[in-house]
Write a protein that holds these residues in place. Structure first.
Motif, PDB file in Angstrom:
ATOM      1  N   LEU A   1       9.231  10.548   5.038  1.00 36.77           N
ATOM      2  CA  LEU A   1       8.722   9.445   4.217  1.00 36.77           C
ATOM      3  C   LEU A   1       9.003   8.094   4.861  1.00 36.77           C
ATOM      4  CD1 LEU A   1       9.774  10.767   0.682  1.00 36.77           C
ATOM      5  CD2 LEU A   1       7.425  10.433   1.496  1.00 36.77           C
ATOM      6  N   ALA A   2      10.231   7.941   5.374  1.00 35.80           N
ATOM      7  CA  ALA A   2      10.566   6.662   6.014  1.00 35.80           C
ATOM      8  C   ALA A   2       9.690   6.425   7.245  1.00 35.80           C
ATOM      9  CB  ALA A   2      12.045   6.663   6.406  1.00 35.80           C
ATOM     10  N   LEU A  46      12.638  -0.696  11.345  1.00 34.71           N
ATOM     11  CA  LEU A  46      12.220  -0.561   9.959  1.00 34.71           C
ATOM     12  C   LEU A  46      12.349   0.885   9.482  1.00 34.71           C
ATOM     13  CD1 LEU A  46      11.015  -2.034   7.528  1.00 34.71           C
ATOM     14  CD2 LEU A  46       8.762  -1.407   8.376  1.00 34.71           C
ATOM     15  N   THR A  47      11.922   1.835  10.315  1.00 33.49           N
ATOM     16  CA  THR A  47      12.029   3.245   9.937  1.00 33.49           C
ATOM     17  C   THR A  47      13.486   3.631   9.706  1.00 33.49           C
ATOM     18  OG1 THR A  47      10.048   3.763  11.210  1.00 33.49           O
ATOM     19  CG2 THR A  47      11.483   5.588  10.641  1.00 33.49           C
ATOM     20  N   SER A  48      14.355   3.177  10.599  1.00 34.67           N
ATOM     21  CA  SER A  48      15.780   3.463  10.451  1.00 34.67           C
ATOM     22  C   SER A  48      16.348   2.801   9.202  1.00 34.67           C
ATOM     23  CB  SER A  48      16.535   2.990  11.696  1.00 34.67           C
ATOM     24  OG  SER A  48      17.917   3.179  11.548  1.00 34.67           O
ATOM     25  N   LEU A  49      15.900   1.571   8.945  1.00 34.18           N
ATOM     26  CA  LEU A  49      16.420   0.846   7.785  1.00 34.18           C
ATOM     27  C   LEU A  49      16.004   1.500   6.480  1.00 34.18           C
ATOM     28  CD1 LEU A  49      15.952  -2.862   8.871  1.00 34.18           C
ATOM     29  CD2 LEU A  49      18.097  -1.669   8.494  1.00 34.18           C
ATOM     30  N   LEU A  50      14.762   1.961   6.404  1.00 30.64           N
ATOM     31  CA  LEU A  50      14.307   2.588   5.168  1.00 30.64           C
ATOM     32  C   LEU A  50      15.170   3.794   4.813  1.00 30.64           C
ATOM     33  CD1 LEU A  50      10.430   2.391   5.601  1.00 30.64           C
ATOM     34  CD2 LEU A  50      11.807   1.225   3.875  1.00 30.64           C
ATOM     35  N   THR A  51      15.492   4.593   5.830  1.00 29.59           N
ATOM     36  CA  THR A  51      16.344   5.762   5.589  1.00 29.59           C
ATOM     37  C   THR A  51      17.759   5.346   5.267  1.00 29.59           C
ATOM     38  OG1 THR A  51      14.973   6.995   7.141  1.00 29.59           O
ATOM     39  CG2 THR A  51      17.092   7.952   6.557  1.00 29.59           C
ATOM     40  N   THR A  52      18.282   4.396   6.034  1.00 31.30           N
ATOM     41  CA  THR A  52      19.688   4.000   5.895  1.00 31.30           C
ATOM     42  C   THR A  52      19.958   3.314   4.569  1.00 31.30           C
ATOM     43  OG1 THR A  52      19.928   3.784   8.291  1.00 31.30           O
ATOM     44  CG2 THR A  52      21.513   2.617   6.919  1.00 31.30           C
ATOM     45  N   PRO A 105       0.808  -1.244   0.000  1.00 31.97           N
ATOM     46  CA  PRO A 105       0.000   0.000   0.000  1.00 31.97           C
ATOM     47  C   PRO A 105       0.830   1.278   0.000  1.00 31.97           C
ATOM     48  CG  PRO A 105      -0.818  -1.585   1.634  1.00 31.97           C
ATOM     49  CD  PRO A 105       0.500  -2.097   1.149  1.00 31.97           C
ATOM     50  N   TYR A 106       2.130   1.154   0.200  1.00 37.55           N
ATOM     51  CA  TYR A 106       2.972   2.352   0.315  1.00 37.55           C
ATOM     52  C   TYR A 106       3.962   2.451  -0.854  1.00 37.55           C
ATOM     53  CZ  TYR A 106       1.078   1.773   4.990  1.00 37.55           C
ATOM     54  OH  TYR A 106       0.214   1.602   6.041  1.00 37.55           O
ATOM     55  N   ARG A 107       3.577   1.869  -1.993  1.00 38.18           N
ATOM     56  CA  ARG A 107       4.481   1.884  -3.150  1.00 38.18           C
ATOM     57  C   ARG A 107       4.819   3.306  -3.588  1.00 38.18           C
ATOM     58  NH1 ARG A 107       1.098  -2.506  -4.668  1.00 38.18           N
ATOM     59  NH2 ARG A 107      -0.255  -1.047  -5.754  1.00 38.18           N
ATOM     60  N   GLY A 108       3.799   4.196  -3.595  1.00 38.79           N
ATOM     61  CA  GLY A 108       4.051   5.576  -4.011  1.00 38.79           C
ATOM     62  C   GLY A 108       5.028   6.280  -3.093  1.00 38.79           C
ATOM     63  N   SER A 109       4.850   6.114  -1.791  1.00 34.74           N
ATOM     64  CA  SER A 109       5.760   6.749  -0.832  1.00 34.74           C
ATOM     65  C   SER A 109       7.155   6.157  -0.928  1.00 34.74           C
ATOM     66  CB  SER A 109       5.213   6.585   0.591  1.00 34.74           C
ATOM     67  OG  SER A 109       3.972   7.248   0.737  1.00 34.74           O
ATOM     68  N   ILE A 110       7.231   4.848  -1.184  1.00 31.28           N
ATOM     69  CA  ILE A 110       8.545   4.219  -1.312  1.00 31.28           C
ATOM     70  C   ILE A 110       9.261   4.737  -2.551  1.00 31.28           C
ATOM     71  CG2 ILE A 110       9.716   2.014  -1.733  1.00 31.28           C
ATOM     72  CD1 ILE A 110       7.608   0.686   0.027  1.00 31.28           C
ATOM     73  N   GLY A 111       8.516   4.906  -3.655  1.00 33.85           N
ATOM     74  CA  GLY A 111       9.122   5.459  -4.858  1.00 33.85           C
ATOM     75  C   GLY A 111       9.639   6.875  -4.638  1.00 33.85           C
ATOM     76  N   LEU A 112       8.844   7.686  -3.927  1.00 35.94           N
ATOM     77  CA  LEU A 112       9.281   9.048  -3.626  1.00 35.94           C
ATOM     78  C   LEU A 112      10.494   9.044  -2.703  1.00 35.94           C
ATOM     79  CD1 LEU A 112       8.652  12.020  -4.097  1.00 35.94           C
ATOM     80  CD2 LEU A 112       7.110  11.955  -2.112  1.00 35.94           C
ATOM     81  N   LEU A 113      10.531   8.066  -1.788  1.00 39.05           N
ATOM     82  CA  LEU A 113      11.684   7.955  -0.892  1.00 39.05           C
ATOM     83  C   LEU A 113      12.950   7.641  -1.680  1.00 39.05           C
ATOM     84  CD1 LEU A 113      12.826   7.783   2.010  1.00 39.05           C
ATOM     85  CD2 LEU A 113      12.197   5.364   2.008  1.00 39.05           C
ATOM     86  N   GLY A 125       3.129   3.238   9.138  1.00 38.14           N
ATOM     87  CA  GLY A 125       1.944   2.679   8.488  1.00 38.14           C
ATOM     88  C   GLY A 125       2.014   1.175   8.373  1.00 38.14           C
ATOM     89  N   LEU A 126       3.178   0.670   8.020  1.00 43.31           N
ATOM     90  CA  LEU A 126       3.343  -0.781   7.898  1.00 43.31           C
ATOM     91  C   LEU A 126       3.137  -1.455   9.245  1.00 43.31           C
ATOM     92  CD1 LEU A 126       6.049  -2.510   5.773  1.00 43.31           C
ATOM     93  CD2 LEU A 126       5.557  -3.356   8.048  1.00 43.31           C
ATOM     94  N   ILE A 127       3.713  -0.884  10.288  1.00 44.48           N
ATOM     95  CA  ILE A 127       3.575  -1.463  11.619  1.00 44.48           C
ATOM     96  C   ILE A 127       2.136  -1.363  12.113  1.00 44.48           C
ATOM     97  CG2 ILE A 127       4.264  -1.187  14.029  1.00 44.48           C
ATOM     98  CD1 ILE A 127       6.296  -2.571  12.221  1.00 44.48           C
TER      99      ILE A 127
END
Length: 683
Positions: A103-104, A154-160, A37-45, A110-112
């Motif tokens: 974004l992260a 997860l939040t830290s990993l997305l950014t890192t 559900p967060y594909r758009g936000s992941i793409g922007l990230l 949201g995922l959690i």
């Protein structure tokens, strides 16, 4: 725990199965669908991360031209414009860094959120046996501590991963462009950094899992000792020094694991400093020699040194991410472990609903047991070892003995059927099968001719109302506890239900009335008051089928008499299945089933069973026959057998758990006696 809160076995240690468990293969793949559900936000990230990484690499490259084409060439405009460009890029990088963090965080939270709601809903669908075995604190830890740990990681990993990974790639490209020789030498030091990370990561996984397990144990211990009933038991029987020592052991283990995790993290940090120092020395040593020999200019050397610093930062982040990945995977694995526990009582596809109350087809349905046998499920079928006791469980015996065996009887529609029998005979188990808290191991239970397993669980909840011996109230207002059964009830509905349950006078006298806080498990109210509120909740729901498991056990004689009068009206026209040892309920029953060792030993009306002089007559003789009481109550009628009156005291000794004969009332049997013990799982 029996006999008071004495010393308890040690919790799972380093060698226990709960802490030695490895991450289940495929855990990472199971996480990916939650990101859908967060594909758009992941793409922007990814876009912001790529842009930020490009700016990170561009600044050192501009420094090369600032020195070579500006300072050494004496070109002031070049120096000024490049300086302005560096400032602009730094500001843009700061803005993009904030965007990445937002974004992260949005994706991770949201995922959690989705995962937490799914686990909560899944746990609510588990059978009653799951909750009788599971430690509440350990279960809460899964939805709280583990979820928070997964979210933070997860939040830290997305950014890192996004930012550091792209930065590392672009820095290597830029360094290779400037000097492939210096780049190769710098990369030769990577094993010094990567190998310790792999070594530490494997050990950190076990430490993190065990740390979570110990924290869950501490949570369970605190929850048991800090709730009202636990605190009362501790104050009456506990030894404060022993309790403190028990908690100290758990907290000490958590402390030691925290120190170990900190040491592992420090190893990675120190390795990064060592690698950074070696790489810097090599770059300036080799690069300086090449610059002196004219292989490249001074600006290139400065750019390489600046890029090297930017190379070590993402490497450090990615190495730290390895530990964070392990922590996140452990958290997700523990959550998936709960999700993989399939509910034993599940709604089958295409299930049909019973007609709703109040419709033309909705009448009080009859209930039929056809060859029903039941035994409680084994622990492996309904629970998880990591959610149960502190100590390794004893050899499993549940599931080996039959609680009910080949049970067949009918509860006629619109009539009152009473269940009597010795403690542990299976009466409570029967009442738990009717609302489908469990499914029978063999045989079929039908309501209005429908197999319970073919009906929707929602329609069963709407059709069947139940009050147990130990009624539970939430830590909320009396109003909230009442409307839990019927959210659309009006104020007048609440008042009428409370009047019928003989509790309105008390509620009306309270300063806050219906808004009075019931307290933890309703502990601000007496046992009888709590029971009458539970009865009012049942009357407010007004279901076609009523199941009462000694619902009047905690009431004094005056309250019971009033409530019995209200029940006669409330149960009129409804199918009722009642466990009761009190004579008033039994004598009014249209049918009495005498349950013994999981089977129906006798059935009939009160008078018919007395005439047969069987088990019911024995129970009646030992439990209900007594001389006139001090308050002037008339003596109970003498049982009559096939050869005339049955002499008091004849027959075998009283059944365990049903009180003792004589002038005094037995526990939970006659008005004025102390409340009975909580019903056993197999009773």
């Amino acid at each position: 725990m029996m006999g008071g809160p004495g010393p308890m076995p040690d919790g799972p240690g380093p060698g226990s199965p709960a802490t030695r468990q490895q991450i289940t293969p495929g855990t990472t793949k199971r996480i990916l669908p939650y990101a859908g559900p967060y594909r758009g936000s992941i793409g922007l990230l990814f876009f912001t991360g790529m842009t930020n990484a490009g700016l990170t690499v561009a600044i050192p490259v501009l420094l090369k031209y600032l020195i070579d084409n500006g300072i050494e060439a004496g070109n002031v405009p070049v120096v000024v414009w490049i300086s302005v460009a560096v400032v602009g890029m730094a500001l843009a990088g700061t803005f993009l860094g904030f965007a990445e963090a937002w974004l992260a965080g949005r994706i991770g939270e949201g995922l959690i959120y989705d995962l937490r709601v799914e686990v909560f809903g899944h746990v609510q669908r588990q059978p009653l046996a799951f909750f009788t075995r599971t430690q509440t604190g350990a279960l809460v830890s899964r939805l709280n501590t583990d979820v928070i740990g997964a979210q933070m990681a997860l939040t830290s990993l997305l950014t890192t991963v996004v930012s550091a990974g792209l930065t590392l790639l672009l820095v290597l490209v830029a360094m290779t462009y400037l000097s492939w020789m210096v780049t190769v030498v710098a990369l030769a030091l990577l094993p010094v950094f990567i190998l310790p990370g792999r070594f530490v990561g494997r050990r950190l996984q076990r430490v993190v899992r065990e740390h979570m397990q110990v924290n869950a144990e501490m949570g369970s211990l605190m929850q048991e000792r800090f709730n009202v009933t636990g605190a009362l038991l501790t104050k009456l029987y506990g030894r404060p020094d022993t309790e403190t020592q028990l908690f100290s052991e758990r907290a000490g283990r958590a402390r030691d694991l925290g120190v170990l995790a900190s040491v592992y993290g420090r190893v990675l940090f120190l390795t990064m400093l060592l690698t950074g120092s070696l790489a810097t020395a090599l770059v300036y040593g080799l690069g300086g020699s090449l610059a002196i020999n004219g292989a490249f200019e001074i600006g290139t050397l400065v750019a390489l040194a600046a890029l090297l610093i930017r190379l070590l930062a993402p490497i450090n982040q990615l190495s730290s991410a390895q530990a964070e990945v392990m922590a996140a995977l452990v958290c997700f694995d523990r959550l998936f472990e709960v999700l993989d526990l399939k509910p034993m009582v599940a709604e089958k596809p295409g299930a049909t609903a019973l007609p709703a109350a109040g419709t033309a087809k909705a009448t009080a349905p009859g209930i039929t047991f056809e060859g029903v046998s039941f035994r409680y499920p084994k622990a492996d079928d309904v629970s998880l070892a990591s959610l149960e006791a502190f100590a390794p469980p004893a050899p499993e015996t549940a599931g080996s003995a039959w609680t009910l065996r080949d049970l067949s009887f009918t509860v006629p529609a619109g009539q009152l059927t009473a269940l009597v029998g010795p403690s542990g005979a299976g009466k409570t188990t029967i009442t738990h099968l009717v609302p489908r808290l469990y499914d029978p191991s063999e045989g079929t239970i039908r309501i209005d001719g429908h197999d319970l397993r073919d009906l929707t669980q929602e329609s069963l909840r709407d059709t069947i109302g139940m009050v147990t011996q130990d009624a539970h109230l939430f830590h909320a207002s009396i109003r909230d506890n009442l409307i839990y059964a019927r959210p659309d009830a009006t104020e007048q509905d609440l008042i009428e239900a409370c009047k019928a349950a003989q509790i309105w006078n008390l509620i009306e006298s309270l300063p806050d009335g219906f808004d009075t806080l019931a307290g933890d498990r309703g502990y601000r109210l007496s046992g009888g008051e709590k029971q009458r509120i539970a009865m009012a909740r049942l009357l407010l729901k007004a279901p076609p089928v009523v199941v009462l498991d000694e619902a009047t056990a905690h009431l004094d004689s005056e309250s019971e008499a009033a409530l019995q009068t209200a029940l006669k009206t409330a149960l009129k026209g409804r199918t009722s299945l009642v466990i009761a040892h009190r004579l008033s309920t039994i004598r009014d029953a249209d049918q009495i089933l005498v349950i013994d060792q999981g089977s129906v030993r006798e059935h009939g009306t009160h008078d018919e069973l007395l005439v047969r002089d069987g088990l019911y007559a024995e129970l009646y003789r030992t439990q209900f026959s007594r001389p006139p009481s001090k308050n002037g109550d008339a003596p109970l009628p003498e049982p009559v057998g096939p050869h005339g009156p049955v002499p008091p005291g004849a027959g075998p000794a009283p059944f365990p758990g049903l009180g003792s004969p004589g002038p005094g009332p037995g526990p939970g049997m006659l008005p004025g006696g102390p409340p009975p013990p909580p019903p056993r799982q197999r009773g």
